[in-house]
Design an enzyme around this catalytic site. Structure first.
Site, PDB file in Angstrom:
ATOM      1  N   HIS A 155       9.607   2.910   1.561  1.00 51.16           N
ATOM      2  CA  HIS A 155      10.089   1.825   2.409  1.00 51.16           C
ATOM      3  C   HIS A 155      10.302   0.561   1.585  1.00 51.16           C
ATOM      4  O   HIS A 155      11.328  -0.115   1.726  1.00 51.16           O
ATOM      5  CB  HIS A 155       9.091   1.543   3.534  1.00 51.16           C
ATOM      6  CG  HIS A 155       9.151   2.527   4.655  1.00 51.16           C
ATOM      7  ND1 HIS A 155       9.676   3.788   4.515  1.00 51.16           N
ATOM      8  CD2 HIS A 155       8.748   2.436   5.955  1.00 51.16           C
ATOM      9  CE1 HIS A 155       9.591   4.435   5.675  1.00 51.16           C
ATOM     10  NE2 HIS A 155       9.035   3.629   6.570  1.00 51.16           N
ATOM     11  N   HIS A 214       0.392   1.383   2.903  1.00 51.79           N
ATOM     12  CA  HIS A 214       0.337   1.625   1.461  1.00 51.79           C
ATOM     13  C   HIS A 214      -0.645   0.697   0.741  1.00 51.79           C
ATOM     14  O   HIS A 214      -1.033  -0.356   1.237  1.00 51.79           O
ATOM     15  CB  HIS A 214       1.725   1.492   0.814  1.00 51.79           C
ATOM     16  CG  HIS A 214       2.641   2.618   1.133  1.00 51.79           C
ATOM     17  ND1 HIS A 214       2.574   3.844   0.501  1.00 51.79           N
ATOM     18  CD2 HIS A 214       3.668   2.709   2.023  1.00 51.79           C
ATOM     19  CE1 HIS A 214       3.520   4.635   0.975  1.00 51.79           C
ATOM     20  NE2 HIS A 214       4.185   3.986   1.909  1.00 51.79           N
TER      21      HIS A 214
END
Length: 262
Positions: A155, A214
């Site tokens: 992303h 993340h």
């Protein structure tokens, strides 16, 4: 139509400025670091945006390159043809989308391989009990296991690359002038609004990734790959004669080069 033109006017004044192209990369890096520190030091409570199945993530971010490709294709074709009237120039500039597709494909494949070769299959999300018999992520998930490896943020990479690419291509609007009676006016105005809102979505979801998902190192690498993909093309290769080239602008090549050196 009036509201559409007002939106286009606002987006032209916001995204087409040279300062936006110069400082957006730094703003993305700063927001990624700040969001990651917030995630580590003072996590935000769960929300609609922290759910991976939210509408923006499922129908936009997961298809980020498809959205970017499909909107930039007619935008590049119409604006470049309007300015040059040359099909050869249009085709050359459209090849930027093929380059972008190659960058997207190579980077996502690389990320997947890195996660595969650095990962192992575990019995639980707490990383307990290694299941040595499962050597791939797909097999691990199929058997009910949990795969853990170095998962570079796709992303962060893709949203960085797409947002910067759109902003670069919208620079052509400095030169595009059409009145309401022009046959391309409605199409270009609609594409400006669509690309502008898409850019805001990409930046917003980049911030959400920084805050909710993340590890810091995974987002650093993802953002770095996005920046390299953008700068390697628009900041270096596209300045050369044997390349898809930059969007048509009245400013000289030297001014363009100087803007990247600052």
């Amino acid at each position: 139509m009036e509201h559409l033109e007002r939106c286009a006017w606002f987006l032209r004044g916001t995204l087409v400025r040279a300062a936006v192209r110069r400082y957006l990369p730094w703003a993305l890096v700063a927001s990624m670091v700040a969001g990651s520190l917030l995630k580590e030091l003072s996590p935000l409570p769960e929300s609609f945006l922290s759910n991976k199945r939210n509408v923006l993530n499922v129908y936009f971010v997961k298809l980020a390159w498809a959205w970017t490709f499909c909107l930039l294709l007619p935008f590049i074709a119409l604006t470049n043809y309007h300015l040059t009237g040359k099909a050869g120039v249009v085709l050359r500039r459209l090849s930027t989308l093929l380059v972008g597709t190659a960058i997207w494909y190579v980077c996502t494949a690389l990320f997947s391989n890195i996660e595969h070769y650095t990962g192992s299959c575990y019995q639980s999300p707490a990383l307990e009990g290694v299941r040595e018999e499962h050597r791939s992520k797909q097999q691990c998930h199929r058997e009910g296991g949990f795969w853990h490896g170095f998962d570079i943020s796709g992303h962060s990479f893709l949203l960085t690359f797409c947002a910067l690419m759109i902003v670069e291509e919208m620079a052509v609007l400095h030169e595009v002038k059409t009145d309401r009676n022009h046959c391309l006016h409605m199409a270009i105005t609609s594409l400006v609004v669509a690309l502008g809102f898409l850019t805001f979505i990409w930046v917003w979801m980049f911030l959400c990734t920084a805050v909710y998902f993340h590890d810091l190192s995974q987002k650093v690498f993802g953002t770095l790959f996005g920046l390299l993909g953008w700068y390697g093309t628009y900041g270096f290769w596209y300045l050369k004669s044997f390349s898809p080239g930059l969007p048509p602008q009245s400013s000289s090549l030297n001014l363009k080069q100087d803007s990247y050196k600052k």
